[in-house]
Motif scaffolding. Structure first.
Motif, PDB file in Angstrom:
ATOM      1  N   LEU A 178       0.831  -1.202   0.000  1.00 54.86           N
ATOM      2  CA  LEU A 178       0.000   0.000   0.000  1.00 54.86           C
ATOM      3  C   LEU A 178       0.864   1.249   0.000  1.00 54.86           C
ATOM      4  CD1 LEU A 178      -2.693   1.384   0.097  1.00 54.86           C
ATOM      5  CD2 LEU A 178      -2.743   1.072   2.561  1.00 54.86           C
ATOM      6  N   LEU A 179       1.920   1.241   0.809  1.00 56.35           N
ATOM      7  CA  LEU A 179       2.790   2.424   0.845  1.00 56.35           C
ATOM      8  C   LEU A 179       3.455   2.646  -0.514  1.00 56.35           C
ATOM      9  CD1 LEU A 179       4.458   2.288   4.374  1.00 56.35           C
ATOM     10  CD2 LEU A 179       2.574   3.684   3.578  1.00 56.35           C
ATOM     11  N   ILE A 180       3.911   1.547  -1.128  1.00 53.91           N
ATOM     12  CA  ILE A 180       4.541   1.693  -2.446  1.00 53.91           C
ATOM     13  C   ILE A 180       3.532   2.206  -3.463  1.00 53.91           C
ATOM     14  CG2 ILE A 180       5.574   0.420  -4.367  1.00 53.91           C
ATOM     15  CD1 ILE A 180       6.826  -1.437  -2.295  1.00 53.91           C
ATOM     16  N   SER A 181       2.307   1.696  -3.396  1.00 58.32           N
ATOM     17  CA  SER A 181       1.274   2.158  -4.331  1.00 58.32           C
ATOM     18  C   SER A 181       1.061   3.655  -4.182  1.00 58.32           C
ATOM     19  CB  SER A 181      -0.059   1.445  -4.067  1.00 58.32           C
ATOM     20  OG  SER A 181       0.079   0.070  -4.184  1.00 58.32           O
ATOM     21  N   GLY A 182       0.948   4.107  -2.930  1.00 56.75           N
ATOM     22  CA  GLY A 182       0.687   5.527  -2.712  1.00 56.75           C
ATOM     23  C   GLY A 182       1.863   6.392  -3.112  1.00 56.75           C
ATOM     24  N   ILE A 183       3.058   5.962  -2.731  1.00 54.58           N
ATOM     25  CA  ILE A 183       4.244   6.779  -3.032  1.00 54.58           C
ATOM     26  C   ILE A 183       4.463   6.854  -4.541  1.00 54.58           C
ATOM     27  CG2 ILE A 183       6.752   6.810  -2.825  1.00 54.58           C
ATOM     28  CD1 ILE A 183       6.306   5.625   0.017  1.00 54.58           C
ATOM     29  N   LEU A 225       8.627   3.925 -16.331  1.00 46.73           N
ATOM     30  CA  LEU A 225       8.812   2.876 -15.328  1.00 46.73           C
ATOM     31  C   LEU A 225       8.070   3.236 -14.054  1.00 46.73           C
ATOM     32  CD1 LEU A 225      10.315   0.265 -14.458  1.00 46.73           C
ATOM     33  CD2 LEU A 225      12.132   1.735 -13.607  1.00 46.73           C
ATOM     34  N   LEU A 226       8.139   4.501 -13.666  1.00 52.61           N
ATOM     35  CA  LEU A 226       7.418   4.937 -12.478  1.00 52.61           C
ATOM     36  C   LEU A 226       5.910   4.789 -12.678  1.00 52.61           C
ATOM     37  CD1 LEU A 226       9.400   8.191 -11.588  1.00 52.61           C
ATOM     38  CD2 LEU A 226       9.826   5.860 -10.851  1.00 52.61           C
ATOM     39  N   VAL A 227       5.435   5.131 -13.887  1.00 54.17           N
ATOM     40  CA  VAL A 227       4.009   4.981 -14.181  1.00 54.17           C
ATOM     41  C   VAL A 227       3.616   3.519 -14.061  1.00 54.17           C
ATOM     42  CG1 VAL A 227       2.244   5.245 -15.951  1.00 54.17           C
ATOM     43  CG2 VAL A 227       4.007   6.976 -15.701  1.00 54.17           C
ATOM     44  N   PHE A 228       4.453   2.664 -14.638  1.00 58.26           N
ATOM     45  CA  PHE A 228       4.184   1.233 -14.597  1.00 58.26           C
ATOM     46  C   PHE A 228       4.096   0.740 -13.157  1.00 58.26           C
ATOM     47  CE2 PHE A 228       4.113  -3.036 -15.928  1.00 58.26           C
ATOM     48  CZ  PHE A 228       4.987  -3.755 -15.149  1.00 58.26           C
ATOM     49  N   MET A 229       4.998   1.236 -12.309  1.00 55.56           N
ATOM     50  CA  MET A 229       4.975   0.801 -10.912  1.00 55.56           C
ATOM     51  C   MET A 229       3.669   1.186 -10.242  1.00 55.56           C
ATOM     52  SD  MET A 229       8.616   1.147  -9.081  1.00 55.56           S
ATOM     53  CE  MET A 229       7.859   0.498  -7.618  1.00 55.56           C
ATOM     54  N   HIS A 230       3.165   2.359 -10.572  1.00 55.91           N
ATOM     55  CA  HIS A 230       1.926   2.781  -9.909  1.00 55.91           C
ATOM     56  C   HIS A 230       0.717   2.001 -10.402  1.00 55.91           C
ATOM     57  CE1 HIS A 230      -0.668   5.166  -7.516  1.00 55.91           C
ATOM     58  NE2 HIS A 230      -1.347   5.633  -8.548  1.00 55.91           N
ATOM     59  N   ILE A 231       0.818   1.378 -11.563  1.00 55.31           N
ATOM     60  CA  ILE A 231      -0.285   0.528 -12.015  1.00 55.31           C
ATOM     61  C   ILE A 231      -0.105  -0.881 -11.463  1.00 55.31           C
ATOM     62  CG2 ILE A 231      -1.406  -0.482 -14.018  1.00 55.31           C
ATOM     63  CD1 ILE A 231      -0.565   1.975 -15.560  1.00 55.31           C
ATOM     64  N   ALA A 265       1.798  -1.958  -8.763  1.00 60.01           N
ATOM     65  CA  ALA A 265       1.786  -2.140  -7.306  1.00 60.01           C
ATOM     66  C   ALA A 265       0.361  -2.284  -6.749  1.00 60.01           C
ATOM     67  CB  ALA A 265       2.544  -1.001  -6.618  1.00 60.01           C
ATOM     68  N   PRO A 266      -0.597  -1.443  -7.120  1.00 55.12           N
ATOM     69  CA  PRO A 266      -1.949  -1.657  -6.601  1.00 55.12           C
ATOM     70  C   PRO A 266      -2.576  -2.970  -7.073  1.00 55.12           C
ATOM     71  CG  PRO A 266      -1.720   0.568  -7.441  1.00 55.12           C
ATOM     72  CD  PRO A 266      -0.513  -0.177  -7.871  1.00 55.12           C
ATOM     73  N   LEU A 267      -2.240  -3.405  -8.285  1.00 56.51           N
ATOM     74  CA  LEU A 267      -2.774  -4.695  -8.746  1.00 56.51           C
ATOM     75  C   LEU A 267      -2.239  -5.815  -7.878  1.00 56.51           C
ATOM     76  CD1 LEU A 267      -2.751  -4.689 -12.640  1.00 56.51           C
ATOM     77  CD2 LEU A 267      -4.698  -4.947 -11.125  1.00 56.51           C
ATOM     78  N   PHE A 268      -0.961  -5.725  -7.605  1.00 52.93           N
ATOM     79  CA  PHE A 268      -0.352  -6.734  -6.752  1.00 52.93           C
ATOM     80  C   PHE A 268      -0.918  -6.649  -5.344  1.00 52.93           C
ATOM     81  CE2 PHE A 268       2.565 -10.029  -7.076  1.00 52.93           C
ATOM     82  CZ  PHE A 268       3.251 -10.165  -5.878  1.00 52.93           C
ATOM     83  N   LEU A 269      -1.198  -5.417  -4.916  1.00 58.32           N
ATOM     84  CA  LEU A 269      -1.822  -5.224  -3.606  1.00 58.32           C
ATOM     85  C   LEU A 269      -3.172  -5.920  -3.548  1.00 58.32           C
ATOM     86  CD1 LEU A 269      -2.109  -3.743  -0.849  1.00 58.32           C
ATOM     87  CD2 LEU A 269      -3.038  -1.819  -2.105  1.00 58.32           C
ATOM     88  N   LEU A 270      -3.956  -5.797  -4.603  1.00 64.37           N
ATOM     89  CA  LEU A 270      -5.268  -6.444  -4.635  1.00 64.37           C
ATOM     90  C   LEU A 270      -5.129  -7.958  -4.563  1.00 64.37           C
ATOM     91  CD1 LEU A 270      -8.304  -6.033  -4.939  1.00 64.37           C
ATOM     92  CD2 LEU A 270      -8.025  -6.236  -7.398  1.00 64.37           C
ATOM     93  N   PHE A 271      -4.179  -8.484  -5.299  1.00 63.46           N
ATOM     94  CA  PHE A 271      -3.927  -9.916  -5.275  1.00 63.46           C
ATOM     95  C   PHE A 271      -3.548 -10.351  -3.863  1.00 63.46           C
ATOM     96  CE2 PHE A 271      -2.923 -13.967  -6.760  1.00 63.46           C
ATOM     97  CZ  PHE A 271      -1.634 -14.337  -6.403  1.00 63.46           C
ATOM     98  N   ALA A 272      -2.687  -9.565  -3.214  1.00 61.68           N
ATOM     99  CA  ALA A 272      -2.253  -9.902  -1.851  1.00 61.68           C
ATOM    100  C   ALA A 272      -3.411  -9.767  -0.862  1.00 61.68           C
ATOM    101  CB  ALA A 272      -1.086  -9.014  -1.435  1.00 61.68           C
ATOM    102  N   MET A 273      -4.316  -8.821  -1.096  1.00 60.32           N
ATOM    103  CA  MET A 273      -5.490  -8.683  -0.227  1.00 60.32           C
ATOM    104  C   MET A 273      -6.362  -9.930  -0.342  1.00 60.32           C
ATOM    105  SD  MET A 273      -6.210  -4.699  -1.042  1.00 60.32           S
ATOM    106  CE  MET A 273      -7.908  -4.502  -0.589  1.00 60.32           C
TER     107      MET A 273
END
Lengths: 248, 523, 140
Positions: free
Chosen positions: B131-136, B185-191, B193-201
């Motif tokens: 979550l922190l990575i997604s937000g940052i 690359l930064l844009v890609f990370m922001h897309i 990371a939240p997807l991975f966050l959802l998977f982890a949730m």
């Protein structure tokens, strides 16, 4: 860039091809996955209805006959008012910490010198030819004529500002065989005003410096002076960005 | 020793939460109480952030030079839609951080992370960082001064590891050094990371039986209105545009995501890595510190089990499965307990039809029984309670048995003066036939049941199952012949002892009136 | 069935067979226990033994009904609600019986107790259970 044209560039294909895509997806795959058998659907509906009936019944009979003082959600006007106050408090908390308190990162009366360079030192040993006897000892596929050891010298850098040494350090070559470049990354906060910057680099074992650069600078408030190095292009490169008068 | 230390940390936090929860129960009602829905609210805020984020992304220019102007245009020219969406995006993610933090703290304080629950806790720790990575990474995309500060600090922090071959912070050295490719690359990370966050949730709730990931509708609507109002009243704006030739002086960080950056400035990359890795490691091994002395899982007695599946249906932890018979009896299935998933709540014992207190040849036996509190022991305790009430009351006072649970109010404090008490691991362990037993013959004038607060059962479903069994909606039903007017139910949290005492007194008086009426009618 | 003073034993009949080995097994066990109870009624009345035997019978019947209901639910049996109601009523009656026995109202019930048990057992068999097992999928 014309942002409005940009928008259509994305929206039009989505609107045109999206439904087509989704229809194909659905018909040939998703439909079977998400279609629930009628029996299960009916059972689900019955269960949901039964649960809702039970909740209603429970609330109706509250306080009497073996049902506790259970409460449903508070839907009174006063309840909504209190909920609103709670949400207001929570919203204030979010709104405040989303952008406050401010954080003073850099002193407004200072600039920044950033040293970032990566340079490979000279090879420690030069290439030498192998004698016939030495070659004969090796396997047939390993008989290279020259032997060039990979190890490099560490790189030593000095950074002086107005004859005051801010930085004097040596960096080992990267890699297990000590044959990669040596890297430096350092930041120095400096006062604004006129300064003389002297940079020295040594990449062999001989005394003295292979690369020396001196530069007179006028550092403005908040300005970032970047110091890089490229041996092929003559050595140190000091980038001084121009700042508008309003900015400094 | 470590257990005492752990309890010393957990106890004040738990009391704080209990007090707040009771406080919030008033305005919201137990069903909508946000403090009992922290996990589901986190999910809800994720969805709000996802939808608003997709909207904002449609208008976002992914080049370095176009990023900031596109966001500015969205925020100011399209303030009525895009600007609100942007603010919603920011505030819902902030709210998600709060909910996640409170949720973790609450579950920790209630000791709900050890034993069978280790998996849920263990898979929850990566969610913090995702979550922190997604937000940052989202803040990077605005490419204003704050983004510059965060990006450079993050890259310098990563560079400390020395794993990238060359310095990634170099990409931010001068005005020309950040190219579109790195920015992508930064844009890609922001897309990503939240997807991975959802998977982890999803993985986080995988082992939770009947997991809820949606808050009650009323609460969701209220929360959304709150975010909307905040977005309109206090829209999210950007700092001045990023300029790699300048170092930003005063920043207004989003402290929900960026609290560690000033620490980085003060203490350096190494310290921050130690803190982050050390802290995460500690949190990850917490389920095993100190070793949990678990109550042994229930045992299935095949001579009494006919595979009726009531225990399987009722287990809140999916710890019971039905498997083909192994003892040769002609039944199809038998219940099998997975002790890795079991928390010894005893609800299965309450569900088993063989759990009846009526004397049989030999000791009481049932199909599934808890070694730590067997049916026979429970029977003895109930009878002890009966004996106690026979010895204590003054003339005319009603005798009643108060049955509660170990996680609600401590019922043992109410013993005496005509009241006997029994405490179970969960009120769902009480087989309804015991109520039939108590309220027939001359054993008791009344029975009062209590447990945790409404919507807050420590074992998730004990209160719900008990209510449904009493109402004749869930097997085993409470027999219709049991007089309901001699049964009272009151759910109370651990800190609501006085309310429970008051209910007890009222009930006792009511029973006395009933007894008086009965004796008058008999005459 | 002959002497009103002596409760009749239940004999296992072919008609009791349902085809489901689990149900049949439990029916047989229940019948044997009930017969044991009826014997005790004649030979050692007014003892704790009767209370214990009824307690065992009650537990067994409750478990049996639970299993039957599970099967009915799995099969989607349409007359499930009615059948379950009868189960509940039988258990209520049995509980009344047990209470009477506990309160030593033995003389009051001695004549009828045997008849009641065998009667409603057989009645339930020949009506609800027969309906279920003969026609498992419809509700007629």
């Amino acid at each position: 860039m014309d942002t409005s044209a940009n928008v259509y560039f994305f929206i039009v294909p989505v609107v045109v091809f999206g439904p087509l895509f989704l229809w194909i997806f659905y018909t040939f795959g998703i439909k079977e996955l998400i279609k629930i058998p009628e029996e299960m659907r009916r059972k689900r509906r019955r269960d949901v209805q039964a649960a809702a009936d039970f909740q209603a019944e429970r609330l109706r009979k509250r306080g009497t006959e073996a049902v506790g003082l259970v409460r449903g959600p508070n839907t009174t006007a006063f309840g909504f008012f209190m909920q609103g106050l709670t949400f207001l408090w929570f919203a204030t908390l979010i709104g405040f910490f989303a952008s406050s308190p401010p954080y003073l990162y850099a002193d407004p009366g200072a600039g920044l010198i950033k040293l970032s360079l990566s340079h490979a030192g000279q090879r420690r040993l030069s290439c030498s030819k192998k004698s016939a006897a030495e070659l004969a000892k090796l396997e047939p596929n390993m008989r290279a004529r020259q032997s060039c050891p990979r190890e490099r010298w560490p790189v030593y850098i000095e950074l002086e500002l107005d004859n005051h040494k801010l930085f004097a350090r040596s960096a080992k070559p990267a890699g297990l065989s000590r044959d990669g470049p040596s890297s430096f990354y350092q930041k120095f906060s400096v006062a604004t005003g006129k300064h003389r910057l002297t940079l020295r680099l040594r990449d062999t074992d001989t005394s003295g410096f292979g690369f020396v650069t001196t530069r007179d600078l006028e550092i403005l408030s908040g300005q970032v002076i970047a110091v890089q190095f490229n041996a092929a292009k003559g050595g140190f490169r000091v980038s001084v960005p121009t700042l508008n008068e309003e900015q400094s | 020793m470590t257990l005492i230390m752990l309890n010393a940390i957990q106890y004040p936090i738990r009391r704080l939460f209990e007090g707040l929860e009771v406080g919030f129960d008033g305005p919201f009602g137990p069903v909508w109480n946000p403090l009992r829905q922290l996990g589901t609210l986190a999910f809800f805020f994720f969805w709000v952030a996802a939808v608003s984020g997709i909207y904002v992304f449609i208008f976002f220019d992914t080049s370095v030079s176009g990023a900031y102007p596109s966001i500015e245009q969205l925020t100011h020219q399209q303030w009525f839609a895009g600007g609100i969406m942007r603010s919603l995006h920011r505030y819902s993610s902030d709210a998600m951080v709060i909910c996640m933090g409170l949720h973790g703290l609450r579950e920790f304080s209630r000791d709900r992370y050890r034993g069978a629950r280790w998996f849920t806790w263990f898979t929850g720790i990566p969610l913090i960082w995702l979550l922190l990575i997604s937000g940052i990474s989202g803040y990077w995309l605005v490419w204003d001064e704050l983004a510059q500060y965060v990006a450079i600090n993050s890259m310098e922090w990563l560079d400390w590891l020395g794993i990238f071959g060359h310095s990634v912070a170099e990409n931010f050295l001068t005005r020309g050094s950040l190219d579109d490719r790195f920015f992508s690359l930064l844009v890609f990370m922001h897309i990503f990371a939240p997807l991975f966050l959802l998977f982890a949730m999803w993985i986080h709730i995988l082992r939770v039986n009947r997991a809820k990931s949606n808050p009650p509708r009323g609460l969701a609507i209220g929360s959304f209105i709150m975010l909307l109002a905040l977005s309109i009243a206090y829209p999210a704006v950007s700092h001045p545009p990023a300029d790699l030739g300048r170092v930003p002086s005063t920043l207004y960080p989003d402290w929900f995501f960026m609290a560690l950056y000033p620490l980085f400035d003060a203490a350096g990359a190494g310290t921050l890595w130690a803190l982050v890795m050390g802290g995460s490691l500690l949190l990850c091994v917490l389920p095993w510190l100190p070793p949990l002395r678990r109550n042994p899982a229930p045992e299935v007695y095949l001579e009494q089990c006919n595979g009726c599946t009531r225990c399987f249906e009722d287990c809140p932890y999916s710890a019971i499965t039905m498997q083909p018979r192994t003892d040769g009896r002609p039944f199809e299935q038998e219940a099998v307990v997975n002790s890795d998933l079991c928390t010894a709540c005893g609800i299965c014992v309450g569900a088993c039809p063989m759990s009846t207190p009526f004397r049989r040849e030999g000791e009481l036996q049932t199909g599934i029984d808890l070694p730590s509190l067997s049916l026979n022991t429970l029977y003895k305790k109930i009878n002890q309670g009966i004996e106690l009430t026979k010895n204590t009351p003054p003339e005319g006072q009603a005798r009643l048995l108060l049955i509660g649970c170990d996680h609600g109010t401590d019922v043992n404090g109410f013993a005496g003066s005509g009241v006997g008490t029994v405490s179970l691991p969960c009120i769902g362990m009480l087989p309804p036939s015991f109520l039939d037993y108590l309220l027939s013959g001359d054993r008791m004038d009344g029975v009062m049941l209590t447990g945790c607060a409404q919507c807050d059962c420590h074992h998730r479903l004990g209160i719900e199952w008990t209510e449904q069994r009493l109402a004749g909606m869930r097997d085993p039903y409470l027999r219709k012949r049991v007089p309901r007017n001699r049964l009272h139910v009151h759910w109370a949290a651990a800190n609501q002892g006085s309310a429970l005492g008051h209910q007890l007194k009222t009930f006792q008086n009511r029973l006395q009136d009933l007894a008086a009426t009965d004796s008058r009618e008999a005459k | 069935m002959n002497d009103p003073q002596e409760p009749a034993h239940i004999q296992w009949r072919k008609a009791f067979e349902t085809g489901d080995p689990a149900i049949d097994h439990e029916h047989r066990e229940m019948i044997s226990r009930i017969n044991g109870f009826l014997i005790s009624l004649n030979t050692e009345p007014e003892t704790d033994l009767l209370v214990h035997q009824l307690g065992d019978i009650y537990a067994l019947i409750t478990a049996h009904f639970a299993l039957e209901e599970k099967h009915m639910r799995d099969q989607g049996y349409k007359a499930y609600a009615v059948h379950k109601q009868d189960h509940e009523k039988l258990l209520d009656d049995l509980r009344d019986l047990m209470d009477d026995l506990e309160q030593a109202a033995f003389t009051k019930i001695r004549e009828t107790i045997g008849h009641r048990i065998s009667h409603w057992f057989i009645h339930h068999f020949s009506t609800h259970d027969a309906r279920w097992h003969c026609r498992p999928m419809d509700g007629q």
